[in-house]
Scaffold this motif. Structure first.
Motif, PDB file in Angstrom:
ATOM      1  N   GLU A 186       8.796 -29.201  12.817  1.00 33.08           N
ATOM      2  CA  GLU A 186       8.923 -27.743  12.752  1.00 33.08           C
ATOM      3  C   GLU A 186      10.370 -27.348  12.457  1.00 33.08           C
ATOM      4  N   ARG A 187      11.290 -28.071  13.035  1.00 33.31           N
ATOM      5  CA  ARG A 187      12.708 -27.812  12.770  1.00 33.31           C
ATOM      6  C   ARG A 187      13.060 -28.154  11.332  1.00 33.31           C
ATOM      7  N   ARG A 188      12.538 -29.276  10.832  1.00 29.57           N
ATOM      8  CA  ARG A 188      12.855 -29.692   9.464  1.00 29.57           C
ATOM      9  C   ARG A 188      12.358 -28.677   8.435  1.00 29.57           C
ATOM     10  N   TYR A 189      11.141 -28.166   8.621  1.00 29.90           N
ATOM     11  CA  TYR A 189      10.544 -27.264   7.636  1.00 29.90           C
ATOM     12  C   TYR A 189      10.929 -25.802   7.846  1.00 29.90           C
ATOM     13  N   GLY A 190      11.824 -25.537   8.778  1.00 31.85           N
ATOM     14  CA  GLY A 190      12.309 -24.184   8.983  1.00 31.85           C
ATOM     15  C   GLY A 190      11.418 -23.296   9.816  1.00 31.85           C
ATOM     16  N   VAL A 191      10.383 -23.878  10.437  1.00 32.91           N
ATOM     17  CA  VAL A 191       9.469 -23.070  11.250  1.00 32.91           C
ATOM     18  C   VAL A 191      10.194 -22.509  12.468  1.00 32.91           C
ATOM     19  N   LEU A 192      10.984 -23.342  13.122  1.00 32.47           N
ATOM     20  CA  LEU A 192      11.693 -22.879  14.314  1.00 32.47           C
ATOM     21  C   LEU A 192      12.684 -21.775  13.978  1.00 32.47           C
ATOM     22  N   LYS A 193      13.357 -21.915  12.859  1.00 33.58           N
ATOM     23  CA  LYS A 193      14.344 -20.914  12.458  1.00 33.58           C
ATOM     24  C   LYS A 193      13.675 -19.560  12.233  1.00 33.58           C
ATOM     25  N   ARG A 194      12.501 -19.571  11.616  1.00 38.91           N
ATOM     26  CA  ARG A 194      11.786 -18.320  11.369  1.00 38.91           C
ATOM     27  C   ARG A 194      11.224 -17.740  12.663  1.00 38.91           C
ATOM     28  N   LEU A 195      10.714 -18.603  13.525  1.00 40.66           N
ATOM     29  CA  LEU A 195      10.207 -18.110  14.807  1.00 40.66           C
ATOM     30  C   LEU A 195      11.330 -17.544  15.664  1.00 40.66           C
ATOM     31  N   ALA A 196      12.517 -18.134  15.534  1.00 37.05           N
ATOM     32  CA  ALA A 196      13.655 -17.646  16.321  1.00 37.05           C
ATOM     33  C   ALA A 196      14.069 -16.245  15.898  1.00 37.05           C
ATOM     34  N   ALA A 197      13.705 -15.840  14.664  1.00 42.32           N
ATOM     35  CA  ALA A 197      14.040 -14.487  14.191  1.00 42.32           C
ATOM     36  C   ALA A 197      12.964 -13.471  14.549  1.00 42.32           C
ATOM     37  N   SER A 198      11.875 -13.908  15.188  1.00 34.72           N
ATOM     38  CA  SER A 198      10.795 -13.002  15.581  1.00 34.72           C
ATOM     39  C   SER A 198      11.153 -12.297  16.887  1.00 34.72           C
ATOM     40  N   PRO A 199      10.347 -11.303  17.302  1.00 38.66           N
ATOM     41  CA  PRO A 199      10.631 -10.629  18.585  1.00 38.66           C
ATOM     42  C   PRO A 199      10.594 -11.567  19.786  1.00 38.66           C
ATOM     43  N   LEU A 200       9.909 -12.707  19.650  1.00 38.46           N
ATOM     44  CA  LEU A 200       9.874 -13.661  20.755  1.00 38.46           C
ATOM     45  C   LEU A 200      11.222 -14.362  20.862  1.00 38.46           C
ATOM     46  N   PRO A 201      11.923 -14.236  21.990  1.00 34.54           N
ATOM     47  CA  PRO A 201      13.226 -14.896  22.122  1.00 34.54           C
ATOM     48  C   PRO A 201      13.089 -16.412  22.104  1.00 34.54           C
ATOM     49  N   ARG A 202      14.203 -17.067  21.864  1.00 31.05           N
ATOM     50  CA  ARG A 202      14.157 -18.520  21.742  1.00 31.05           C
ATOM     51  C   ARG A 202      13.688 -19.182  23.030  1.00 31.05           C
ATOM     52  N   TRP A 203      14.149 -18.689  24.162  1.00 30.85           N
ATOM     53  CA  TRP A 203      13.698 -19.282  25.415  1.00 30.85           C
ATOM     54  C   TRP A 203      12.209 -19.023  25.628  1.00 30.85           C
ATOM     55  N   GLY A 204      11.705 -17.884  25.099  1.00 27.63           N
ATOM     56  CA  GLY A 204      10.281 -17.613  25.180  1.00 27.63           C
ATOM     57  C   GLY A 204       9.476 -18.583  24.337  1.00 27.63           C
ATOM     58  N   LEU A 205      10.036 -18.961  23.176  1.00 28.36           N
ATOM     59  CA  LEU A 205       9.380 -19.960  22.334  1.00 28.36           C
ATOM     60  C   LEU A 205       9.290 -21.298  23.066  1.00 28.36           C
ATOM     61  N   MET A 206      10.366 -21.682  23.744  1.00 28.02           N
ATOM     62  CA  MET A 206      10.344 -22.920  24.506  1.00 28.02           C
ATOM     63  C   MET A 206       9.340 -22.838  25.661  1.00 28.02           C
ATOM     64  N   CYS A 207       9.225 -21.652  26.276  1.00 27.44           N
ATOM     65  CA  CYS A 207       8.230 -21.479  27.338  1.00 27.44           C
ATOM     66  C   CYS A 207       6.813 -21.622  26.776  1.00 27.44           C
ATOM     67  N   GLY A 208       6.597 -21.096  25.557  1.00 24.04           N
ATOM     68  CA  GLY A 208       5.295 -21.248  24.927  1.00 24.04           C
ATOM     69  C   GLY A 208       4.957 -22.700  24.668  1.00 24.04           C
ATOM     70  N   LYS A 209       5.941 -23.472  24.191  1.00 22.18           N
ATOM     71  CA  LYS A 209       5.725 -24.899  23.966  1.00 22.18           C
ATOM     72  C   LYS A 209       5.437 -25.616  25.285  1.00 22.18           C
ATOM     73  N   THR A 210       6.162 -25.244  26.321  1.00 27.88           N
ATOM     74  CA  THR A 210       5.938 -25.852  27.632  1.00 27.88           C
ATOM     75  C   THR A 210       4.540 -25.528  28.148  1.00 27.88           C
ATOM     76  N   GLY A 211       4.106 -24.287  27.935  1.00 24.17           N
ATOM     77  CA  GLY A 211       2.759 -23.908  28.340  1.00 24.17           C
ATOM     78  C   GLY A 211       1.698 -24.728  27.634  1.00 24.17           C
ATOM     79  N   ALA A 212       1.905 -24.979  26.327  1.00 25.82           N
ATOM     80  CA  ALA A 212       0.956 -25.796  25.572  1.00 25.82           C
ATOM     81  C   ALA A 212       0.920 -27.222  26.106  1.00 25.82           C
TER      82      ALA A 212
END
Length: 263
Positions: free
Chosen positions: A100-126
């Motif tokens: 996801e980092r290589r293909y730029g997915v994380l970079k695009r998600l980081a620009a969304s309303p979901l904060p970066r720590w929220g993205l990590m919380c989502g991954k942890t939840g999964a």
């Protein structure tokens, strides 16, 4: 001609970001669906641990595990649960996040309303949802093979949460610092090595003293050993193993937060 005043109905748009808990839950659900649809991830997280439990319980390969199938299952089941934590929280998450980092997915998600720590919380939840499904499946298979666990369920849950945090931090650290191809190779190599040297299917007592001292300090060794103490021997919470896992959790998560690169 009379002017009518627009009425506010239940379908009136409400622009803006959704509440943060809802965004995190949606991200966790998306991450879980993506993981469960990925054949390679299912092989790693479900098929391999289940096959190991079934095959090694049927064959008397490891003498220290016991002479009967029930004794072998009692030895193997805690180790396979630790392997499930490793496969999901470390190997699977490291590989998926690395690409996801290589293909730029994380970079695009980081620009969304979901904060970066929220993205990590989502991954942890999964990871936690997947681990619950793994645990239910492996526990069911172990019971079908004659498993008779003992001990305190709260102690087991605490150890698995600490093990998940430690493996997750290490996986995110690897995914956030290495190229995707290097992460793929390194994560799979670590998985295979810890399968044999992490106390999962081979008792650490079989290794020489100096080697065992090093292996005992690994998070998977602490998790498998601690789970075995509770579930097979009926012991209380193994504080040494819990402290080892807590130290790995704090160090790996801190390092991941400090050195993780989003692009």
């Amino acid at each position: 001609m009379t002017e009518t005043t627009p009425r506010t109905g239940r379908h009136t748009p409400s622009p803006g970001a959704a509440p943060l808990p809802r965004m995190i839950a949606a991200q966790a659900a998306l991450e879980t669906r993506m993981l469960l649809r990925h054949g390679e991830q299912l092989l790693l997280t479900v098929v391999i641990p289940t096959l190991l439990l079934v095959l090694f319980s049927a064959v008397d390969i490891v003498s220290a595990a016991g002479d009967t199938r029930a004794e072998r299952v009692d030895f193997l089941a805690p180790g396979v649960l630790a392997l499930a934590v490793l496969s999901t929280a470390f190997t699977g998450q490291a590989i998926a996040t690395g690409y996801e980092r290589r293909y730029g997915v994380l970079k695009r998600l980081a620009a969304s309303p979901l904060p970066r720590w929220g993205l990590m919380c989502g991954k942890t939840g999964a990871v936690l949802v997947t681990l619950l499904l793994q645990t239910a499946l492996l526990t069911g298979v172990a019971f079908a093979l004659g498993w008779s666990p003992r001990g305190n369920a709260l102690g087991v849950a605490l150890l698995m949460l600490l093990g998940t945090a430690a493996c997750s931090g290490l996986g995110l650290l690897m995914a956030g610092t290495l190229p995707a191809e290097a992460t793929l190779a390194a994560a799979n190599l670590v998985f295979v090595l810890l399968l044999f040297f992490g106390g999962v299917i081979i008792p650490l007592d079989d290794f020489p003293g100096p080697v065992r001292a090093v292996l005992d300090a690994l998070p998977v060794s602490a998790l498998s050993g601690g789970l075995r103490d509770i579930l097979r021997d009926g012991a209380g919470l193994p504080w040494t193993d819990a402290a080892t896992l807590a130290a790995w959790s704090a160090a790996s998560l801190t390092a991941a937060a400090r050195f993780f690169h989003w692009d």
